[in-house]
Design a protein around this motif. Structure first.
Motif, PDB file in Angstrom:
ATOM      1  N   MET A 230       0.834  -1.211   0.000  1.00  0.00           N
ATOM      2  CA  MET A 230       0.000   0.000   0.000  1.00  0.00           C
ATOM      3  C   MET A 230       0.870   1.263   0.000  1.00  0.00           C
ATOM      4  O   MET A 230       0.608   2.226  -0.714  1.00  0.00           O
ATOM      5  N   ALA A 231       1.924   1.226   0.840  1.00  0.00           N
ATOM      6  CA  ALA A 231       2.750   2.422   1.042  1.00  0.00           C
ATOM      7  C   ALA A 231       3.499   2.839  -0.228  1.00  0.00           C
ATOM      8  O   ALA A 231       3.951   3.982  -0.335  1.00  0.00           O
ATOM      9  N   LEU A 232       3.601   1.914  -1.198  1.00  0.00           N
ATOM     10  CA  LEU A 232       4.198   2.281  -2.489  1.00  0.00           C
ATOM     11  C   LEU A 232       3.426   3.428  -3.132  1.00  0.00           C
ATOM     12  O   LEU A 232       3.960   4.155  -3.975  1.00  0.00           O
ATOM     13  N   ALA A 233       2.142   3.592  -2.716  1.00  0.00           N
ATOM     14  CA  ALA A 233       1.311   4.651  -3.295  1.00  0.00           C
ATOM     15  C   ALA A 233       1.501   6.000  -2.600  1.00  0.00           C
ATOM     16  O   ALA A 233       0.907   6.994  -3.020  1.00  0.00           O
ATOM     17  N   ILE A 234       2.310   6.027  -1.546  1.00  0.00           N
ATOM     18  CA  ILE A 234       2.568   7.322  -0.890  1.00  0.00           C
ATOM     19  C   ILE A 234       3.726   8.003  -1.615  1.00  0.00           C
ATOM     20  O   ILE A 234       4.846   7.477  -1.654  1.00  0.00           O
ATOM     21  N   ARG A 235       3.439   9.138  -2.190  1.00  0.00           N
ATOM     22  CA  ARG A 235       4.460   9.897  -2.901  1.00  0.00           C
ATOM     23  C   ARG A 235       5.678  10.095  -1.988  1.00  0.00           C
ATOM     24  O   ARG A 235       5.528  10.505  -0.835  1.00  0.00           O
ATOM     25  N   PHE A 236       6.858   9.822  -2.493  1.00  0.00           N
ATOM     26  CA  PHE A 236       8.018   9.682  -1.606  1.00  0.00           C
ATOM     27  C   PHE A 236       8.353  10.985  -0.865  1.00  0.00           C
ATOM     28  O   PHE A 236       8.770  10.946   0.283  1.00  0.00           O
ATOM     29  N   ASP A 237       8.071  12.152  -1.483  1.00  0.00           N
ATOM     30  CA  ASP A 237       8.377  13.389  -0.750  1.00  0.00           C
ATOM     31  C   ASP A 237       7.271  13.801   0.226  1.00  0.00           C
ATOM     32  O   ASP A 237       7.385  14.811   0.909  1.00  0.00           O
ATOM     33  N   LYS A 238       6.201  12.989   0.318  1.00  0.00           N
ATOM     34  CA  LYS A 238       5.181  13.177   1.357  1.00  0.00           C
ATOM     35  C   LYS A 238       5.217  12.026   2.365  1.00  0.00           C
ATOM     36  O   LYS A 238       4.377  11.950   3.255  1.00  0.00           O
ATOM     37  N   ASP A 239       6.184  11.145   2.205  1.00  0.00           N
ATOM     38  CA  ASP A 239       6.243   9.918   3.005  1.00  0.00           C
ATOM     39  C   ASP A 239       6.924  10.199   4.348  1.00  0.00           C
ATOM     40  O   ASP A 239       8.022   9.717   4.637  1.00  0.00           O
ATOM     41  N   VAL A 240       6.242  10.989   5.202  1.00  0.00           N
ATOM     42  CA  VAL A 240       6.859  11.528   6.418  1.00  0.00           C
ATOM     43  C   VAL A 240       7.147  10.486   7.495  1.00  0.00           C
ATOM     44  O   VAL A 240       7.870  10.757   8.452  1.00  0.00           O
ATOM     45  N   ASP A 241       6.605   9.259   7.338  1.00  0.00           N
ATOM     46  CA  ASP A 241       6.982   8.203   8.279  1.00  0.00           C
ATOM     47  C   ASP A 241       7.781   7.102   7.585  1.00  0.00           C
ATOM     48  O   ASP A 241       7.868   5.969   8.086  1.00  0.00           O
ATOM     49  N   GLY A 242       8.371   7.431   6.450  1.00  0.00           N
ATOM     50  CA  GLY A 242       9.261   6.487   5.769  1.00  0.00           C
ATOM     51  C   GLY A 242       8.675   5.104   5.552  1.00  0.00           C
ATOM     52  O   GLY A 242       9.370   4.104   5.719  1.00  0.00           O
ATOM     53  N   ALA A 243       7.410   5.041   5.152  1.00  0.00           N
ATOM     54  CA  ALA A 243       6.737   3.745   5.019  1.00  0.00           C
ATOM     55  C   ALA A 243       6.873   3.145   3.625  1.00  0.00           C
ATOM     56  O   ALA A 243       6.786   1.928   3.445  1.00  0.00           O
TER      57      ALA A 243
END
Ligand code: NAD
Length: 283
Positions: free
Chosen positions: A108-121
């Motif tokens: 799922m976390a692959l869908a979090i844009r990496f520069d918004k991924d504030v918990d490094g998921a």
């Protein structure tokens, strides 16, 4: 007896710095915003989400809780994360665990844009971290390093035994410590003779999720011990992975639970959100 390495003062310092930056960004027209996606009815998760929301508001960060309910499907969660990743109003995105059965958090976390991924998921963030490229580290892993440094325990040259190899704590913490020139041994549930490994270390970091796993037999006299464990007790309390009574008589220093890694973790999530807002604003 071991010195108590509190995380509260460090957390307060990070929060006040974050509040100042949030105020500046807001004044300039960018209200820092954190979205927390929830798909569980888990009580301790709900408690944690409320505490993040409260802490965010206190520093001037807008916190949107997106509750999809425990029936949410993988595609639904992914679509939500995609939408938040594309939403210019949102700067940080967290996916709360646990997730419904059969839904994989990393997938799922692959869908979090990496520069918004504030918990490094997002696995991309962990890969970048391992490669020494800029990325947000999981807040808990970073909290381990920050709490050591705050109390004057420089990782460089020290032997750190990391107990736990999860993608949220053990592995990223090991990379952060390696980057600071520590000699890192990563232990896990299949490690033979854990006590022999950990008692050879200058610093023991416990992140196994096992109440009382680390006893006096596991630490060298004078060693520094960081307790990442947050295990709920039957009476609604919280205990770590370290038997504080026995370890406290032998170690040189020990982080408390609660009041150690936990508050620093929450503060860093907020700091990351403001950092993301600032970077996204300039791009
Ligand atoms: P996890 O279950 O994903 O991983 C646990 C790791 O510990 C695994 O790698 C496993 O191999 C290892 N382990 C388990 N039993 C062991 C044993 N007997 N000996 C050696 N190694 C053993 O857990 P996680 O998500 O990494 O979390 C670990 C702990 O940290 C939990 O108590 C969790 O609640 C806590 N945590 C705290 C914060 C915080 O903000 N303070 C944040 C995240 C996690």
């Amino acid at each position: 007896t071991a010195a108590v390495l509190s995380g509260r003062e460090l957390a307060a310092a990070i929060r006040s710095e974050t509040a100042a930056e949030a105020a500046q960004l807001s004044a300039a027209g960018t209200a820092p915003t954190l979205a927390v996606v929830v798909a569980t009815a888990d009580e301790s998760s709900a408690w944690y989400v409320r505490s993040i929301a409260r802490a965010a508001e206190q520093v001037g960060i807008t916190c949107d809780i997106v509750d999809l309910g425990r029936e949410a499907t993988g595609p639904e969660i992914r679509r939500t994360l995609d939408a938040l990743s594309a939403d210019d109003r949102v700067h940080g995105v967290i996916l709360q665990t646990p997730l419904p059965p059969g839904v994989d958090a990393q997938e799922m976390a692959l869908a979090i844009r990496f520069d918004k991924d504030v918990d490094g998921a997002n696995p991309l963030s962990l890969g970048r971290l391992a490669a020494g490229l800029p990325a947000f580290a999981p807040a808990t892993a970073e909290a381990v390093v920050r709490i050591l440094e705050h109390h004057g325990v420089e990782p460089a040259g020290r032997h750190v035994a990391m107990v736990g190899r999860s993608t949220v704590v053990g592995k990223p913490a090991a990379h952060l410590l390696l980057d600071r020139n520590a000699t890192v041994t990563v232990c896990h549930s299949r490690t033979r003779d854990l006590a022999a490994v950990t008692s050879a270390a200058d610093v023991v970091v416990a992140a196994a999720g096992r109440i009382g796993l680390i006893t006096a037999d596991h630490v060298a006299p004078g060693a520094v011990v960081v307790d990442v464990g947050t295990n709920p007790t039957v009476d609604g309390g919280l205990v770590g992975d370290v038997n504080a009574t026995s370890v406290g008589e032998k170690a040189g220093a020990l982080t408390p639970v609660p009041g150690g890694v936990g508050p620093v973790t929450t503060a860093l999530l907020l700091a990351h959100t403001v950092q993301a807002a600032s970077t996204l604003r300039q791009s």
